[in-house]
Design a protein around this motif. Sequence first.
Motif, mmCIF file in Angstrom:
data_model
loop_
_atom_site.group_PDB
_atom_site.id
_atom_site.type_symbol
_atom_site.label_atom_id
_atom_site.label_comp_id
_atom_site.label_asym_id
_atom_site.label_seq_id
_atom_site.Cartn_x
_atom_site.Cartn_y
_atom_site.Cartn_z
ATOM 1 N N ASP A 20 4.756 11.302 2.974
ATOM 2 C CA ASP A 20 4.714 9.913 2.510
ATOM 3 C C ASP A 20 4.933 8.943 3.672
ATOM 4 O OD1 ASP A 20 5.018 7.462 1.288
ATOM 5 O OD2 ASP A 20 6.445 8.145 -0.212
ATOM 6 N N THR A 21 3.824 8.378 4.174
ATOM 7 C CA THR A 21 3.891 7.333 5.193
ATOM 8 C C THR A 21 3.053 6.157 4.700
ATOM 9 O OG1 THR A 21 1.928 8.021 6.437
ATOM 10 C CG2 THR A 21 4.035 9.071 7.043
ATOM 11 N N TYR A 22 3.151 5.038 5.372
ATOM 12 C CA TYR A 22 2.367 3.861 4.985
ATOM 13 C C TYR A 22 0.871 4.186 5.032
ATOM 14 C CZ TYR A 22 0.686 -0.952 4.811
ATOM 15 O OH TYR A 22 0.031 -2.108 4.461
ATOM 16 N N PHE A 23 0.437 4.867 6.100
ATOM 17 C CA PHE A 23 -0.983 5.211 6.247
ATOM 18 C C PHE A 23 -1.449 6.170 5.155
ATOM 19 C CE2 PHE A 23 -4.316 8.017 7.930
ATOM 20 C CZ PHE A 23 -5.320 7.076 8.121
ATOM 21 N N THR A 24 -0.688 7.242 4.902
ATOM 22 C CA THR A 24 -1.122 8.213 3.891
ATOM 23 C C THR A 24 -1.109 7.600 2.493
ATOM 24 O OG1 THR A 24 1.099 9.181 3.668
ATOM 25 C CG2 THR A 24 -0.409 10.212 5.264
ATOM 26 N N GLU A 25 -0.181 6.666 2.259
ATOM 27 C CA GLU A 25 -0.159 5.975 0.975
ATOM 28 C C GLU A 25 -1.421 5.128 0.799
ATOM 29 O OE1 GLU A 25 2.999 3.423 -1.635
ATOM 30 O OE2 GLU A 25 2.815 2.894 0.497
ATOM 31 N N MET A 26 -1.785 4.390 1.848
ATOM 32 C CA MET A 26 -3.008 3.585 1.776
ATOM 33 C C MET A 26 -4.220 4.474 1.545
ATOM 34 S SD MET A 26 -2.766 0.448 4.513
ATOM 35 C CE MET A 26 -2.813 1.528 5.923
ATOM 36 N N TYR A 29 -4.337 5.629 -2.096
ATOM 37 C CA TYR A 29 -4.762 4.553 -2.996
ATOM 38 C C TYR A 29 -6.240 4.228 -2.832
ATOM 39 C CZ TYR A 29 -0.110 3.271 -4.667
ATOM 40 O OH TYR A 29 1.105 3.267 -5.284
ATOM 41 N N VAL A 76 -5.461 -4.372 2.943
ATOM 42 C CA VAL A 76 -4.906 -4.067 4.264
ATOM 43 C C VAL A 76 -4.501 -5.323 5.013
ATOM 44 C CG1 VAL A 76 -5.453 -3.099 6.545
ATOM 45 C CG2 VAL A 76 -6.109 -1.869 4.477
ATOM 46 N N LYS A 79 -2.618 -8.585 1.572
ATOM 47 C CA LYS A 79 -1.382 -8.111 0.939
ATOM 48 C C LYS A 79 -1.662 -6.781 0.260
ATOM 49 C CE LYS A 79 1.992 -9.194 -2.622
ATOM 50 N NZ LYS A 79 2.242 -9.936 -3.830
ATOM 51 N N PHE A 80 -0.801 -5.819 0.526
ATOM 52 C CA PHE A 80 -0.915 -4.521 -0.144
ATOM 53 C C PHE A 80 -0.255 -4.676 -1.513
ATOM 54 C CE2 PHE A 80 -0.267 -0.041 -1.014
ATOM 55 C CZ PHE A 80 -1.426 0.515 -0.506
ATOM 56 N N TYR A 82 0.297 -3.536 -5.057
ATOM 57 C CA TYR A 82 0.215 -2.363 -5.932
ATOM 58 C C TYR A 82 -0.302 -2.722 -7.327
ATOM 59 C CZ TYR A 82 3.104 -0.123 -2.381
ATOM 60 O OH TYR A 82 3.571 0.376 -1.205
#
Length: 182
Positions: A20-26, A29, A76, A79-80, A82
Amino acid sequence: LYAVIAVNAWFWSSVFHTRDTYFTEMMDYFCAFSTVLFSLLSFILRIMVNSHDGIPKIMLFFGFLVFYINHVYSMVTVKFDYGYNMKMNVFVGGLNCLSWLVWFYKNRQNGAYIHQGASAVTAVTLSVSLELLEFTPIWWSIDSHALWHLFTAPLPILWYRFAAEDCLFLINQNSKPFKKSI
């Protein structure tokens, strides 16, 4: 192409749930949304199957691509969000499911394979409730999202069977001799 997009989404989902990192989360999604959006595009192209003019299909493809790129770019750079991302997934996915269910109803006389597709879409539609209705994890590890992954994992097999049978139906339909009406 649909299979590549779906496998890519499942790959990034696995990576995200492992690391779980910011990149893998993006990536999780955005790739999930690419599958949802491409499913709707596939439906529209399916109903356009008898149109021999390729220009509208190409324009439609690029329209979807521009919409997707704009969605990712906004998430990106602006605003990210959710909530916005979830609303887009639910809206596009809901429109896709509703469209397919209407199509299945109108084409139910084409064979038993139609029921496979309808079952897959109904199961996906019902499984969305696991994504939307969060609950406290069972034994601190099994939450609604984990159950969603569990229940949706076998659905591509059912969907693939429908898609393969639908392709055979189209091939058989197109290979029948032309009947002239009097």
